[in-house]
Design a protein around this motif. Structure first.
Motif, short mmCIF file in Angstrom:
data_model
loop_
_atom_site.label_atom_id
_atom_site.label_comp_id
_atom_site.label_asym_id
_atom_site.label_seq_id
_atom_site.Cartn_x
_atom_site.Cartn_y
_atom_site.Cartn_z
N GLN A 120 6.71 46.95 88.94
CA GLN A 120 5.65 45.81 89.06
C GLN A 120 4.65 46.03 90.22
OE1 GLN A 120 7.71 42.15 88.05
NE2 GLN A 120 6.51 41.31 90.00
N SER A 121 3.42 46.11 89.65
CA SER A 121 2.43 46.32 90.82
C SER A 121 1.96 44.97 91.51
CB SER A 121 0.97 47.01 90.41
OG SER A 121 0.48 46.18 89.54
N VAL A 170 12.42 42.24 93.66
CA VAL A 170 11.05 42.09 94.10
C VAL A 170 11.08 40.93 94.99
CG1 VAL A 170 8.82 41.59 93.35
CG2 VAL A 170 10.48 42.94 91.88
N ILE A 171 10.28 41.16 96.07
CA ILE A 171 10.46 40.23 97.15
C ILE A 171 8.84 39.40 97.06
CG2 ILE A 171 10.42 39.89 99.77
CD1 ILE A 171 12.33 42.02 99.92
N TYR A 182 -0.81 49.24 82.22
CA TYR A 182 -1.09 48.80 83.25
C TYR A 182 -1.74 47.18 82.77
CZ TYR A 182 -0.91 53.10 85.46
OH TYR A 182 -0.43 54.42 86.02
N GLU A 183 -1.40 46.78 81.67
CA GLU A 183 -1.88 45.45 81.30
C GLU A 183 -1.59 44.52 82.00
OE1 GLU A 183 -3.49 42.68 78.47
OE2 GLU A 183 -3.45 44.94 78.29
N VAL A 184 -2.36 43.39 82.45
CA VAL A 184 -2.00 42.26 83.52
C VAL A 184 -1.79 41.07 82.25
CG1 VAL A 184 -2.96 40.29 84.92
CG2 VAL A 184 -3.51 43.17 85.19
N TYR A 185 -0.54 40.46 82.44
CA TYR A 185 -0.26 39.43 81.75
C TYR A 185 -0.35 38.16 82.53
CZ TYR A 185 1.99 43.18 78.89
OH TYR A 185 2.10 44.56 78.20
N LYS A 242 1.59 38.88 85.99
CA LYS A 242 2.25 39.95 86.39
C LYS A 242 1.51 41.36 86.00
CE LYS A 242 7.20 38.39 86.87
NZ LYS A 242 8.47 39.03 86.64
N GLN A 243 1.56 42.30 86.64
CA GLN A 243 1.33 43.64 86.21
C GLN A 243 2.40 44.75 86.24
OE1 GLN A 243 -2.11 45.52 88.00
NE2 GLN A 243 -2.55 46.76 86.15
#
Length: 163
Positions: free
Chosen positions: A61-62, A155-156, A109-112, A77-78
């Protein structure tokens, strides 16, 4: 004459370079969210909370943002292509639990983004929880001052509160 033109040229070049130097930007802290510590949170529940991803710890997750403002939650999220450490099913499971009204895209790479209304926020000693109908996300505090949380995927996120 050549010396005079050269002197003028060097002078103009010096002024141009001086004008192009970047000056440090001043951040107006009165416009930013206030980070509250543990005692203030014990007294009342914040009305606005912003969680921003700072470390994915290997989860593909970027970017991840949870923006809670007076009962409305916006999640962005992406995801990125899965690594060998994380199964694609784990990423899809996170997507299904986060984006209840969105469809999974084949573009890695879709951004949701999804917005929920009438979301409940609760904060206790161990966790921060966001809940609305079928949607529920828990984040567990990493530090005593409650400014850093970890989700179920490790994830932080940093946490900013506005009381």
């Amino acid at each position: 004459m050549k010396k005079l033109l050269l002197l003028i040229y060097v002078g103009c070049l010096g002024l141009l370079c001086a004008a192009c130097q970047s000056s440090p930007e001043v951040i107006n802290s009165s416009d930013s969210l206030v980070v509250e510590s543990l005692p203030a949170l014990d007294e009342k529940t914040p009305t606005n909370v912003l969680l921003m991803q700072v470390d994915s710890n290997g989860f593909p997750q970027s970017q991840g943002v949870y923006d809670f403002s007076q009962g409305t939650l916006t999640v962005v999220k992406q995801y990125v292509p899965s690594t060998d450490e994380v199964e694609p099913e784990t990423v899809y499971h996170d997507f299904e639990n986060t984006f209840l009204h969105s469809e999974w895209e084949n573009d890695p790479y879709e951004v949701y983004e999804e917005t929920f209304k009438q979301v409940e926020l609760s904060v206790n000693e161990q966790r921060l929880r966001l809940r609305h109908g079928e949607f529920e996300k828990s984040f567990y505090f990493e530090q005593d001052d409650k400014t850093c949380v970890r989700d179920e995927n490790n994830v932080i996120y940093t946490v900013q509160y506005d009381m």
